[in-house]
Scaffold this active site. Structure first.
Site, PDB file in Angstrom:
ATOM      1  N   HIS A  40      -1.338   4.459   0.875  1.00  0.00           N
ATOM      2  CA  HIS A  40      -2.111   4.660  -0.345  1.00  0.00           C
ATOM      3  C   HIS A  40      -3.570   4.948  -0.021  1.00  0.00           C
ATOM      4  O   HIS A  40      -4.225   5.765  -0.687  1.00  0.00           O
ATOM      5  CB  HIS A  40      -1.993   3.423  -1.245  1.00  0.00           C
ATOM      6  CG  HIS A  40      -2.449   3.634  -2.653  1.00  0.00           C
ATOM      7  ND1 HIS A  40      -3.648   3.177  -3.135  1.00  0.00           N
ATOM      8  CD2 HIS A  40      -1.855   4.280  -3.695  1.00  0.00           C
ATOM      9  CE1 HIS A  40      -3.780   3.500  -4.399  1.00  0.00           C
ATOM     10  NE2 HIS A  40      -2.706   4.176  -4.769  1.00  0.00           N
ATOM     11  N   CYS A  41      -4.093   4.315   1.010  1.00  0.00           N
ATOM     12  CA  CYS A  41      -5.505   4.483   1.391  1.00  0.00           C
ATOM     13  C   CYS A  41      -5.841   5.906   1.828  1.00  0.00           C
ATOM     14  O   CYS A  41      -6.983   6.332   1.703  1.00  0.00           O
ATOM     15  CB  CYS A  41      -5.854   3.540   2.542  1.00  0.00           C
ATOM     16  SG  CYS A  41      -5.670   1.791   2.206  1.00  0.00           S
ATOM     17  N   ILE A  42      -4.861   6.624   2.384  1.00  0.00           N
ATOM     18  CA  ILE A  42      -5.154   7.940   2.949  1.00  0.00           C
ATOM     19  C   ILE A  42      -4.602   9.075   2.116  1.00  0.00           C
ATOM     20  O   ILE A  42      -4.556  10.227   2.561  1.00  0.00           O
ATOM     21  CB  ILE A  42      -4.658   8.048   4.408  1.00  0.00           C
ATOM     22  CG1 ILE A  42      -3.150   7.871   4.518  1.00  0.00           C
ATOM     23  CG2 ILE A  42      -5.374   7.028   5.282  1.00  0.00           C
ATOM     24  CD1 ILE A  42      -2.605   8.123   5.922  1.00  0.00           C
ATOM     25  N   ASN A  62       0.826  -1.203   0.000  1.00  0.00           N
ATOM     26  CA  ASN A  62       0.000   0.000   0.000  1.00  0.00           C
ATOM     27  C   ASN A  62       0.869   1.265   0.000  1.00  0.00           C
ATOM     28  O   ASN A  62       0.551   2.257   0.636  1.00  0.00           O
ATOM     29  CB  ASN A  62      -0.935  -0.026   1.212  1.00  0.00           C
ATOM     30  CG  ASN A  62      -2.165   0.843   1.040  1.00  0.00           C
ATOM     31  OD1 ASN A  62      -2.315   1.848   1.726  1.00  0.00           O
ATOM     32  ND2 ASN A  62      -3.046   0.471   0.134  1.00  0.00           N
TER      33      ASN A  62
END
Length: 378
Positions: free
Chosen positions: A370-372, A319
């Site tokens: 990557h999610c945030i 990620n």
């Protein structure tokens, strides 16, 4: 610990809206600002570019709250600040924050190469709430809103449902509203017409009820300028996202893919990642070329703290986030695994600095770098 993976379901008041087309089960209202389709005024088709290409900036949401994160929300805020400071030597960062937290956001994120935008927010997961940036052949910028619904109404999202439109206005991008419901973390593209996605999150009644796989593919290809989608099964119900692809497979560039291979036999992803690997070994891209695959296993000996003891702790290197001149990746205190991640990314992204940071508080909520973040192409 309350997190995006185990927080109590709080249905947001989105209401039954109409007008986005004929896909079964869809009931979204097209914003008055939305373009009719994924083309600009010039008639040029938009497409989602390679994430590793030149970027104008990266967006984050400084939005952790005690309501969702409990006692750990301050550590999550500090982690976002640490992430922003790791990125600003390389790229501009736009920080969305609540009005009452702007001063704190400025303090923790720093004010060098940053700008702060006041917004109403529920949580930090901007990859999923902020839409997906696209471009056309003339360099015009668009943003596709995939109608975020809290990963299938699993978390409160009344404010986050409007974040994509806000980002599009702030970025001066054409606002394009999809007929589908989904999230940016569920999309991985090579910028040359090929995507990798998981069926578990897209072909799911909690997002797209009554939509066939053929209808789903047609809309995604139109929205993102795709020619081929490689489908991985994923797995439903094990995390709030229903297995986003950005924890399983990432394009480095066309034809080259990093693959998560979980080596913990006790993990539900042990079999899932092996099934994905088998599919990717047989897959070809939109031009018929086989894929070059590189394994990136999660760590098995993470540092011990209250965050890593969370049942939702997402210890995944895959990620990571490529930015101008660098790759921002996590480290988990497993020296051998951290070093393997560093060295692999250094080989795959030559000429970029590999910057690893501690993200344990965010990982305890089931996500990663990557999610945030949300990258905006240049």
């Amino acid at each position: 610990m309350p997190s995006r993976r185990n927080v109590l379901k709080q249905l947001a008041a989105i209401g039954a809206l109409a007008g986005l087309g004929n896909l079964p089960g869809k009931a979204h209202a097209a914003s008055s600002n939305a373009d009719e389709n994924a083309t600009s005024a010039s008639g040029e088709q938009f497409h989602m570019p390679d994430e590793a290409g030149p970027q104008a900036q990266v967006w984050v949401a400084f939005a952790a709250s005690a309501d969702i994160w409990g006692r750990d929300y301050k550590e999550v805020q500090a982690t976002i600040g640490r992430l922003v400071k790791a990125m600003t030597p390389y790229t501009k960062v736009s920080v969305l924050c609540r009005e009452e937290e702007e001063a704190l956001a400025r303090k923790l994120c720093g004010e060098q190469n940053t700008r702060f935008i006041v917004a109403e927010l529920d949580d930090i997961w901007l990859r999923d709430t902020g839409g997906v940036f696209v471009q056309n052949g003339e360099g015009e910028l668009g943003l596709v809103d995939f109608n975020f619904n809290g990963w299938g109404d699993k978390q409160e999202h009344e404010q986050d449902a409007g974040v994509a439109e806000l980002v599009s206005k702030q970025a001066d991008a054409h606002y394009l509203q999809s007929k589908l419901t989904g999230e940016g973390g569920g999309i991985e593209v090579d910028g040359n017409g090929t995507a990798i996605m998981t069926e578990s999150c897209w072909l799911n009644s909690n997002r797209n009820p009554g939509v066939s796989k053929a209808q789903l593919e047609a809309e995604l290809k139109a929205n993102l300028g795709l020619r081929k989608i490689i489908w991985l099964p994923g797995i439903k119900g094990k995390d709030i996202t229903d297995a986003h692809v950005d924890f399983y497979a990432r394009f480095v560039r066309p034809g080259v893919v990093v693959v998560n291979l979980d080596n913990d036999p006790a993990s539900h992803d042990y079999e899932v990642t092996r099934q994905h690997l088998a599919i990717l070994k047989q897959a070809t891209d939109a031009d018929g070329n086989k894929l070059e695959l590189h394994m990136l296993p999660p760590p098995l000996d993470v540092r011990d703290n209250r965050f890593s003891r969370s049942r939702d702790f997402a210890a995944g290197y895959i990620n990571y986030l490529p930015i101008n001149g660098a790759v921002i990746a996590p480290e988990f205190g497993d020296k051998a695994a951290d070093r393997y991640c560093h060295d692999l990314l250094a080989r795959l992204y030559p000429g970029r600095q590999i910057v690893q940071i501690n993200i344990d508080p965010v990982a305890a909520g089931g996500g990663g770098i990557h999610c945030i973040t949300l990258h905006q192409p240049a």
